[in-house]
Design a protein around this motif. Structure first.
Motif, PDB file in Angstrom:
ATOM      1  N   UNK A   1       0.834  -1.202   0.000  1.00 51.08           N
ATOM      2  CA  UNK A   1       0.000   0.000   0.000  1.00 51.08           C
ATOM      3  C   UNK A   1       0.870   1.255   0.000  1.00 51.08           C
ATOM      4  N   UNK A   2       1.949   1.259   0.774  1.00 50.78           N
ATOM      5  CA  UNK A   2       2.871   2.400   0.788  1.00 50.78           C
ATOM      6  C   UNK A   2       3.463   2.633  -0.592  1.00 50.78           C
ATOM      7  N   UNK A   3       3.834   1.569  -1.271  1.00 54.66           N
ATOM      8  CA  UNK A   3       4.399   1.678  -2.613  1.00 54.66           C
ATOM      9  C   UNK A   3       3.383   2.277  -3.591  1.00 54.66           C
ATOM     10  N   UNK A   4       2.151   1.785  -3.549  1.00 56.47           N
ATOM     11  CA  UNK A   4       1.098   2.296  -4.429  1.00 56.47           C
ATOM     12  C   UNK A   4       0.839   3.776  -4.131  1.00 56.47           C
ATOM     13  N   UNK A   5       0.776   4.126  -2.862  1.00 60.12           N
ATOM     14  CA  UNK A   5       0.538   5.520  -2.483  1.00 60.12           C
ATOM     15  C   UNK A   5       1.697   6.416  -2.905  1.00 60.12           C
ATOM     16  N   UNK A   6       2.911   5.942  -2.731  1.00 61.73           N
ATOM     17  CA  UNK A   6       4.090   6.719  -3.129  1.00 61.73           C
ATOM     18  C   UNK A   6       4.062   7.004  -4.627  1.00 61.73           C
ATOM     19  N   UNK A   7       3.865   5.964  -5.413  1.00 55.34           N
ATOM     20  CA  UNK A   7       3.836   6.123  -6.875  1.00 55.34           C
ATOM     21  C   UNK A   7       2.651   6.974  -7.309  1.00 55.34           C
TER      22      UNK A   7
ATOM     23  N   UNK B   1      -3.013  10.147  -6.970  1.00 55.63           N
ATOM     24  CA  UNK B   1      -3.544  10.148  -5.611  1.00 55.63           C
ATOM     25  C   UNK B   1      -3.047  11.410  -4.912  1.00 55.63           C
ATOM     26  N   UNK B   2      -3.952  12.106  -4.271  1.00 60.46           N
ATOM     27  CA  UNK B   2      -3.593  13.375  -3.637  1.00 60.46           C
ATOM     28  C   UNK B   2      -3.877  13.286  -2.139  1.00 60.46           C
ATOM     29  N   UNK B   3      -2.818  13.452  -1.364  1.00 59.24           N
ATOM     30  CA  UNK B   3      -2.914  13.456   0.091  1.00 59.24           C
ATOM     31  C   UNK B   3      -1.676  14.159   0.628  1.00 59.24           C
ATOM     32  N   UNK B   4      -1.745  14.637   1.867  1.00 59.18           N
ATOM     33  CA  UNK B   4      -0.653  15.431   2.410  1.00 59.18           C
ATOM     34  C   UNK B   4       0.309  14.647   3.311  1.00 59.18           C
ATOM     35  N   UNK B   5      -0.125  13.543   3.870  1.00 57.91           N
ATOM     36  CA  UNK B   5       0.707  12.782   4.802  1.00 57.91           C
ATOM     37  C   UNK B   5       1.823  12.046   4.054  1.00 57.91           C
ATOM     38  N   UNK B   6       2.874  11.655   4.773  1.00 49.91           N
ATOM     39  CA  UNK B   6       3.861  10.759   4.158  1.00 49.91           C
ATOM     40  C   UNK B   6       3.154   9.456   3.761  1.00 49.91           C
ATOM     41  N   UNK B   7       3.534   8.837   2.631  1.00 49.05           N
ATOM     42  CA  UNK B   7       2.828   7.634   2.162  1.00 49.05           C
ATOM     43  C   UNK B   7       2.710   6.506   3.197  1.00 49.05           C
ATOM     44  N   UNK B   8       3.740   6.272   3.984  1.00 48.57           N
ATOM     45  CA  UNK B   8       3.662   5.190   4.978  1.00 48.57           C
ATOM     46  C   UNK B   8       2.621   5.527   6.043  1.00 48.57           C
ATOM     47  N   UNK B   9       2.620   6.762   6.495  1.00 47.38           N
ATOM     48  CA  UNK B   9       1.618   7.196   7.476  1.00 47.38           C
ATOM     49  C   UNK B   9       0.220   7.052   6.886  1.00 47.38           C
ATOM     50  N   UNK B  10       0.059   7.461   5.642  1.00 46.35           N
ATOM     51  CA  UNK B  10      -1.241   7.349   4.981  1.00 46.35           C
ATOM     52  C   UNK B  10      -1.648   5.880   4.857  1.00 46.35           C
TER      53      UNK B  10
END
Length: 181
Positions: free
Chosen positions: A126-132, A139-148
């Motif tokens: 999930x972190x990898x998908x969010x990072x990419x 994908x738009x969000x403000x938190x670091x991907x791992x936190x998200x």
């Protein structure tokens, strides 16, 4: 016809998702499958052996699922993840992590380690998908991907648990919010 071992694992998985690991026994399985407890012990000498197999099968299912998704956009993979438990709503089941995590301290150490591996697999993916997805603007969000990833996974787990208690649309409400990133 399904083999006895597979049916034992399938039923154990259903029981863990519906009543929890500590609330079922080999007798519950043997009665439903019309077999003797000794048949279960033949395949799984200890209940933790059965629990580990259930976790490993869930890990395998998840790995196969994300492999099928790998050519999809990051956004579509994310949507698939957020909606993959939709089938649990009518049965009021929780995912295997949501079923086992509340009882984590009571689980045998070998099951704890297997559950940790599964959670790491999910969170890492999930972190990898969010990072990419964040990098390419899908994908738009403000938190670091791992936190998200922690936030998303926790929200899904808790929504399934709350759905079990409240028997309302809490899962769908949380899901809709998670899809808006």
């Amino acid at each position: 016809m399904k083999d006895t071992r597979s049916e034992i694992v399938r039923l154990a998985s259903e029981l863990i998702r519906s009543v929890g690991y500590n609330a079922f026994s080999y007798t519950d399985i043997s009665k439903q499958l019309n077999i003797k407890n000794a048949a279960i012990h033949y395949y799984f000498p200890a209940k933790s052996d059965l629990g580990i197999e259930v976790i490993r099968q869930n890990s395998s299912y998840f790995t196969k699922r994300i492999e099928r998704w790998k050519n999809l956009s990051n956004r579509q993979q994310y949507v698939n993840y957020i909606t993959m438990h939709d089938g649990f709503i009518d049965t009021y089941w929780t995912c295997i992590v949501g079923s086992l995590a509340p009882a984590y301290d009571t689980l045998p150490e070998n099951m704890q380690k297997e559950l940790q591996k599964l959670v790491d697999l999910i969170i890492d993916w999930l972190t990898d998908i969010l990072t990419k997805g964040k990098e390419n603007g899908e994908l738009i969000f403000s938190e670091p991907p791992r936190t998200k990833a922690y936030m998303i996974h926790s929200a899904l787990l808790s929504s399934l648990l709350m759905n079990k208690v409240l028997r309302n649309d809490v899962y769908k409400s949380i899901q809709e919010g998670l899809l808006n990133i």
